[in-house]
Design a protein around this motif. Structure first.
Motif, short mmCIF file in Angstrom:
data_model
loop_
_atom_site.label_atom_id
_atom_site.label_comp_id
_atom_site.label_asym_id
_atom_site.label_seq_id
_atom_site.Cartn_x
_atom_site.Cartn_y
_atom_site.Cartn_z
N LEU A 74 76.94 39.92 35.50
CA LEU A 74 76.35 39.22 36.63
C LEU A 74 75.95 37.81 36.25
CD1 LEU A 74 74.01 41.98 38.12
CD2 LEU A 74 76.37 41.43 38.75
N ASP A 75 76.39 36.85 37.04
CA ASP A 75 75.95 35.47 36.96
C ASP A 75 74.84 35.33 37.99
OD1 ASP A 75 75.68 32.68 37.66
OD2 ASP A 75 77.60 32.28 36.70
N VAL A 76 73.61 35.08 37.54
CA VAL A 76 72.47 35.15 38.44
C VAL A 76 71.99 33.77 38.90
CG1 VAL A 76 71.80 37.33 37.41
CG2 VAL A 76 70.71 35.24 36.60
N ARG A 77 72.84 32.75 38.72
CA ARG A 77 72.50 31.41 39.21
C ARG A 77 72.72 31.32 40.73
NH1 ARG A 77 76.50 27.77 36.12
NH2 ARG A 77 77.81 29.57 36.62
N ALA A 78 72.37 30.19 41.28
CA ALA A 78 72.60 29.94 42.71
C ALA A 78 74.10 29.97 43.00
CB ALA A 78 72.02 28.60 43.11
N PRO A 79 74.50 30.39 44.19
CA PRO A 79 75.93 30.53 44.51
C PRO A 79 76.74 29.26 44.31
CG PRO A 79 74.61 31.65 46.16
CD PRO A 79 73.65 30.90 45.29
N GLU A 80 76.18 28.09 44.65
CA GLU A 80 76.95 26.86 44.53
C GLU A 80 77.24 26.50 43.07
OE1 GLU A 80 72.58 25.72 45.24
OE2 GLU A 80 74.03 27.21 45.97
N ARG A 81 76.36 26.90 42.16
CA ARG A 81 76.64 26.67 40.74
C ARG A 81 77.67 27.70 40.25
NH1 ARG A 81 71.61 25.98 36.89
NH2 ARG A 81 73.27 25.19 35.52
N TYR A 82 77.54 28.92 40.70
CA TYR A 82 78.52 29.95 40.33
C TYR A 82 79.93 29.53 40.77
CZ TYR A 82 81.16 34.33 40.89
OH TYR A 82 82.13 35.31 40.85
N ARG A 83 80.04 29.01 41.99
CA ARG A 83 81.35 28.63 42.51
C ARG A 83 81.87 27.35 41.89
NH1 ARG A 83 78.82 30.29 47.57
NH2 ARG A 83 78.35 28.07 47.97
N GLY A 84 81.03 26.63 41.16
CA GLY A 84 81.46 25.40 40.52
C GLY A 84 81.43 24.20 41.44
N GLU A 85 80.73 24.30 42.58
CA GLU A 85 80.66 23.18 43.51
C GLU A 85 79.72 22.09 43.00
OE1 GLU A 85 79.40 25.10 47.04
OE2 GLU A 85 81.27 26.23 47.29
N VAL A 86 78.68 22.49 42.29
CA VAL A 86 77.74 21.55 41.68
C VAL A 86 77.40 22.05 40.28
CG1 VAL A 86 76.73 20.86 43.90
CG2 VAL A 86 75.70 22.74 42.61
N GLU A 87 77.06 21.14 39.41
CA GLU A 87 76.57 21.52 38.08
C GLU A 87 75.64 20.44 37.58
OE1 GLU A 87 74.98 22.97 35.51
OE2 GLU A 87 76.45 24.41 36.29
N PRO A 88 74.34 20.58 37.85
CA PRO A 88 73.39 19.53 37.51
C PRO A 88 72.95 19.49 36.06
CG PRO A 88 72.26 21.35 38.56
CD PRO A 88 73.71 21.68 38.60
N MET A 89 73.26 20.53 35.29
CA MET A 89 72.68 20.64 33.95
C MET A 89 73.71 20.67 32.83
SD MET A 89 69.46 20.86 34.78
CE MET A 89 68.69 21.41 33.26
N ASP A 90 74.84 21.27 33.05
CA ASP A 90 75.76 21.59 31.96
C ASP A 90 77.08 20.84 32.08
OD1 ASP A 90 73.95 23.43 30.71
OD2 ASP A 90 74.36 24.82 32.34
N PRO A 91 77.86 20.75 30.98
CA PRO A 91 79.02 19.85 30.97
C PRO A 91 80.20 20.30 31.81
CG PRO A 91 78.84 21.03 28.89
CD PRO A 91 77.58 21.30 29.65
#
Length: 280
Positions: free
Chosen positions: A170-187
């Motif tokens: 399980l990836d428990v992050r917000a859906p938009e980070r899971y889908r790769g639409e946004v990534e505010p923290m990681d490369p």
């Protein structure tokens, strides 16, 4: 107290009793990682301030992730510095969805320490009309706790890669980070191939407390069934850097499942260009 959670009223009674728990304030959030000032403005009486970045994480290379687990001997020294002795109960809380508190809970439980989470955190304590104290807090006498690390299942990066083939990840992050639409923290944006999205924020009810065990179990059982995973296998969990994944581990444990934490999480995985990613 239950085995995992404590209500504000229960904690208040325990603090008035003969054998008081050690209370840790793990004030931390993504936009305010240093919670010392908030702690000094007002905290539960007798609570000690814990810095998640300094006390509950190591400082390694980007390829280790943003919050790698500290060395066992270093963490043991930290725990004794909080005045914890063998046989003590520890109660942890924060003021942001219990994410920081859950990280402390997981690490203490993994080390064999009896730790509980204040359900609803500081907001629930305030809502119950219970008092706070201000100031820098007291420095406790050094404790003598014996730590036994390795009590809880963990996943390495290779384990996380293999987990979807043998169970549920399980990836428990917000859906938009899971889908790769946004990534505010990681490369890199996306998720580990084969992982399902189950935001841990959904495990929190409108009152700020963890949803009930039956409701959580129904949710997680549905994910296991949907993926056709072996229900006897631990459920792997990861997030951005291993903090909110600890909250998911708490929710899974309350629901009666066995979680396995991938502490490196996406912050480690995304710093390894050879590791594949998915964005669907």
């Amino acid at each position: 107290m239950t085995a995992l959670l404590v209500t504000p009223e229960e904690l208040a009674r325990e603090l008035d009793g003969d054998r008081r728990p050690v209370v840790l304030d793990v004030r931390w959030r993504l936009d305010a990682p240093d919670g010392r000032a908030a702690y000094e403005d007002g905290h539960i009486p007798s609570a000690l301030y814990v810095s998640l970045d300094d006390d509950l994480a190591a400082h390694g290379l980007p390829t280790d992730g943003r919050h790698p687990l500290p060395d066992a001997d270093v963490f043991a020294d930290t725990v004794r510095g909080w005045g914890i002795d063998d046989g003590d109960t520890v109660v942890v809380y924060d003021d942001w969805m219990s994410y920081g508190a859950a990280r402390a809970w997981w690490m203490l439980r993994d080390a064999g320490i009896d730790a509980r989470v204040l359900d609803g955190g500081l907001a629930a304590w305030r809502a119950a009309g219970l008092s706070l104290e201000s100031g820098p807090g007291q420095v406790p006498a050094r404790g003598t706790a014996t730590l036994r690390p390795g009590q809880l299942p963990q996943l390495s990066m290779d384990d996380a890669a293999a987990q979807p083939g043998r169970g549920l990840l399980l990836d428990v992050r917000a859906p938009e980070r899971y889908r790769g639409e946004v990534e505010p923290m990681d490369p890199r944006a996306g998720h580990i191939p084969g992982a399902l999205n189950a935001p841990t924020a959904d495990s929190i009810g409108p009152d700020g407390r963890l949803r009930g065990a039956a409701e959580l179990r129904e949710t997680f059982a549905g994910l296991v069934e949907a993926r056709g995973a072996d229900p006897s296998q631990p459920i792997g969990v990861y997030c951005g850097s291993g903090v909110s994944a600890s909250h998911a581990a708490l929710a899974l444990t309350v629901a009666g499942f066995t979680p396995a934490l991938y502490a490196g999480s996406w912050s480690q995985w995304s710093n390894h260009p050879d590791r594949p990613l998915a964005t669907s």
